[in-house]
Design a protein around this motif. Structure first.
Motif, PDB file in Angstrom:
ATOM      1  N   TYR A  58       0.827  -1.199   0.000  1.00 49.99           N
ATOM      2  CA  TYR A  58       0.000   0.000   0.000  1.00 49.99           C
ATOM      3  C   TYR A  58       0.869   1.259   0.000  1.00 49.99           C
ATOM      4  O   TYR A  58       1.971   1.272   0.545  1.00 49.99           O
ATOM      5  N   ILE A  59       0.301   2.314  -0.563  1.00 47.72           N
ATOM      6  CA  ILE A  59       0.860   3.653  -0.466  1.00 47.72           C
ATOM      7  C   ILE A  59      -0.034   4.418   0.516  1.00 47.72           C
ATOM      8  O   ILE A  59      -1.266   4.394   0.377  1.00 47.72           O
ATOM      9  N   LEU A  60       0.579   5.075   1.484  1.00 44.13           N
ATOM     10  CA  LEU A  60      -0.155   5.967   2.371  1.00 44.13           C
ATOM     11  C   LEU A  60      -0.218   7.329   1.694  1.00 44.13           C
ATOM     12  O   LEU A  60       0.815   7.863   1.270  1.00 44.13           O
ATOM     13  N   GLU A  61      -1.429   7.853   1.567  1.00 48.41           N
ATOM     14  CA  GLU A  61      -1.601   9.168   0.969  1.00 48.41           C
ATOM     15  C   GLU A  61      -2.264  10.107   1.965  1.00 48.41           C
ATOM     16  O   GLU A  61      -3.144   9.705   2.724  1.00 48.41           O
ATOM     17  N   SER A  62      -1.827  11.342   1.945  1.00 46.56           N
ATOM     18  CA  SER A  62      -2.439  12.424   2.702  1.00 46.56           C
ATOM     19  C   SER A  62      -2.821  13.497   1.695  1.00 46.56           C
ATOM     20  O   SER A  62      -1.953  14.027   0.992  1.00 46.56           O
ATOM     21  N   LYS A  63      -4.110  13.775   1.592  1.00 46.94           N
ATOM     22  CA  LYS A  63      -4.605  14.732   0.592  1.00 46.94           C
ATOM     23  C   LYS A  63      -4.107  14.352  -0.803  1.00 46.94           C
ATOM     24  O   LYS A  63      -3.669  15.198  -1.572  1.00 46.94           O
ATOM     25  N   ASN A  64      -4.135  13.057  -1.093  1.00 46.62           N
ATOM     26  CA  ASN A  64      -3.717  12.476  -2.372  1.00 46.62           C
ATOM     27  C   ASN A  64      -2.239  12.649  -2.680  1.00 46.62           C
ATOM     28  O   ASN A  64      -1.807  12.452  -3.813  1.00 46.62           O
ATOM     29  N   GLU A  65      -1.433  12.994  -1.686  1.00 48.36           N
ATOM     30  CA  GLU A  65       0.019  13.074  -1.848  1.00 48.36           C
ATOM     31  C   GLU A  65       0.651  11.853  -1.188  1.00 48.36           C
ATOM     32  O   GLU A  65       0.330  11.528  -0.046  1.00 48.36           O
ATOM     33  N   PRO A  66       1.537  11.132  -1.887  1.00 48.51           N
ATOM     34  CA  PRO A  66       2.164   9.949  -1.291  1.00 48.51           C
ATOM     35  C   PRO A  66       3.083  10.327  -0.128  1.00 48.51           C
ATOM     36  O   PRO A  66       3.903  11.233  -0.246  1.00 48.51           O
ATOM     37  N   VAL A  67       2.893   9.619   0.987  1.00 47.11           N
ATOM     38  CA  VAL A  67       3.617   9.902   2.219  1.00 47.11           C
ATOM     39  C   VAL A  67       4.562   8.750   2.584  1.00 47.11           C
ATOM     40  O   VAL A  67       5.618   8.971   3.150  1.00 47.11           O
ATOM     41  N   GLY A  68       4.153   7.526   2.267  1.00 48.66           N
ATOM     42  CA  GLY A  68       4.958   6.369   2.624  1.00 48.66           C
ATOM     43  C   GLY A  68       4.379   5.107   2.024  1.00 48.66           C
ATOM     44  O   GLY A  68       3.372   5.146   1.306  1.00 48.66           O
ATOM     45  N   GLN A  69       5.027   4.004   2.345  1.00 45.50           N
ATOM     46  CA  GLN A  69       4.566   2.710   1.841  1.00 45.50           C
ATOM     47  C   GLN A  69       4.649   1.683   2.946  1.00 45.50           C
ATOM     48  O   GLN A  69       5.479   1.781   3.846  1.00 45.50           O
ATOM     49  N   VAL A  70       3.763   0.702   2.874  1.00 47.19           N
ATOM     50  CA  VAL A  70       3.778  -0.416   3.809  1.00 47.19           C
ATOM     51  C   VAL A  70       3.447  -1.684   3.031  1.00 47.19           C
ATOM     52  O   VAL A  70       2.636  -1.672   2.106  1.00 47.19           O
ATOM     53  N   ARG A  71       4.131  -2.757   3.415  1.00 45.32           N
ATOM     54  CA  ARG A  71       3.946  -4.047   2.741  1.00 45.32           C
ATOM     55  C   ARG A  71       3.858  -5.120   3.803  1.00 45.32           C
ATOM     56  O   ARG A  71       4.536  -5.040   4.830  1.00 45.32           O
ATOM     57  N   ILE A  72       3.011  -6.104   3.561  1.00 43.41           N
ATOM     58  CA  ILE A  72       3.040  -7.313   4.383  1.00 43.41           C
ATOM     59  C   ILE A  72       3.236  -8.509   3.465  1.00 43.41           C
ATOM     60  O   ILE A  72       2.707  -8.563   2.354  1.00 43.41           O
ATOM     61  N   ASP A  73       4.032  -9.438   3.957  1.00 42.68           N
ATOM     62  CA  ASP A  73       4.252 -10.714   3.286  1.00 42.68           C
ATOM     63  C   ASP A  73       3.729 -11.795   4.219  1.00 42.68           C
ATOM     64  O   ASP A  73       4.255 -11.983   5.321  1.00 42.68           O
ATOM     65  N   ARG A  74       2.663 -12.480   3.776  1.00 46.48           N
ATOM     66  CA  ARG A  74       2.023 -13.498   4.603  1.00 46.48           C
ATOM     67  C   ARG A  74       2.781 -14.817   4.515  1.00 46.48           C
ATOM     68  O   ARG A  74       3.156 -15.253   3.436  1.00 46.48           O
ATOM     69  N   HIS A  75       2.918 -15.430   5.686  1.00 48.85           N
ATOM     70  CA  HIS A  75       3.459 -16.785   5.821  1.00 48.85           C
ATOM     71  C   HIS A  75       2.496 -17.505   6.755  1.00 48.85           C
ATOM     72  O   HIS A  75       2.619 -17.388   7.979  1.00 48.85           O
ATOM     73  N   GLY A  76       1.494 -18.172   6.165  1.00 50.35           N
ATOM     74  CA  GLY A  76       0.436 -18.749   6.975  1.00 50.35           C
ATOM     75  C   GLY A  76      -0.364 -17.629   7.619  1.00 50.35           C
ATOM     76  O   GLY A  76      -0.803 -16.700   6.947  1.00 50.35           O
ATOM     77  N   LYS A  77      -0.537 -17.686   8.939  1.00 55.77           N
ATOM     78  CA  LYS A  77      -1.288 -16.662   9.670  1.00 55.77           C
ATOM     79  C   LYS A  77      -0.398 -15.531  10.170  1.00 55.77           C
ATOM     80  O   LYS A  77      -0.850 -14.627  10.864  1.00 55.77           O
ATOM     81  N   GLU A  78       0.889 -15.571   9.837  1.00 54.13           N
ATOM     82  CA  GLU A  78       1.793 -14.481  10.179  1.00 54.13           C
ATOM     83  C   GLU A  78       2.000 -13.599   8.955  1.00 54.13           C
ATOM     84  O   GLU A  78       2.034 -14.092   7.825  1.00 54.13           O
ATOM     85  N   ALA A  79       2.138 -12.303   9.203  1.00 52.18           N
ATOM     86  CA  ALA A  79       2.374 -11.357   8.115  1.00 52.18           C
ATOM     87  C   ALA A  79       3.492 -10.418   8.537  1.00 52.18           C
ATOM     88  O   ALA A  79       3.374  -9.706   9.535  1.00 52.18           O
ATOM     89  N   TYR A  80       4.590 -10.462   7.789  1.00 55.42           N
ATOM     90  CA  TYR A  80       5.767  -9.658   8.109  1.00 55.42           C
ATOM     91  C   TYR A  80       5.631  -8.276   7.470  1.00 55.42           C
ATOM     92  O   TYR A  80       5.351  -8.157   6.287  1.00 55.42           O
TER      93      TYR A  80
END
Length: 162
Positions: A58-80
């Motif tokens: 995902y891209i985090l947007e504030s007022k449609n301006e990109p602020v940051g990014q976050v990613r999760i990688d799932r391994h079963g029920k865990e997500a890094y």
């Protein structure tokens, strides 16, 4: 600030901004792999991640301006978790808010979210602690764990994280 924030799925069109953020000096220092990433390697990596059903980016947007990014990688029920904030927005609380939005995004999956943070990355340690993640010290990093649940944005209580 929080009423204008949202997460949106990463798309191929985000390749250039993600490349810039990935090679930011502070991001490389906080990363477990410090070497600069080539554009060719970045594009190949992004194609793989966008096609991987166990990955959500995902891209985090504030007022449609990109602020940051976050990613999760799932391994079963865990997500890094892997995340970064654009240099111009650091130190303003966006990291905490982005992780709260991520928790809300994946709450129905009952995932155990896992963050691995290098010992010299105090800012990220504080964010995970504040959000109530349980901390475990490993040899070279701290590991933070929490079952994802819906949280009111910006309303998380300060916790010792222990």
């Amino acid at each position: 600030m929080s009423e204008n924030l949202h997460l949106r799925k990463v798309e191929w069109r985000d390749k250039d901004i993600l490349y810039t953020w990935r090679n930011d000096i502070a991001v490389r220092v906080a990363s477990f792999h410090r070497e600069k990433i080539s554009l060719t390697d970045h594009k190949a990596w992004l194609v793989t991640k966008l096609e991987d059903p166990s990955c959500s980016m995902y891209i985090l947007e504030s007022k449609n301006e990109p602020v940051g990014q976050v990613r999760i990688d799932r391994h079963g029920k865990e997500a890094y978790i892997s995340y970064s904030i654009c240099s111009g927005f650091r130190g303003q609380g966006y990291g905490k808010l982005m992780l709260e939005l991520l928790e809300n995004e994946v709450a129905e999956e009952s995932l155990v979210l896992v963050g691995q943070v290098k010992k010299d990355n105090v800012a990220s340690q504080v964010i995970f602690q504040t959000l109530g993640y349980k901390e475990k010290e490993e040899e070279e990093f701290f590991e933070y764990r929490k079952t994802a649940c819906s949280v009111p944005l910006g309303q998380t209580n300060v916790s010792s994280g222990g």
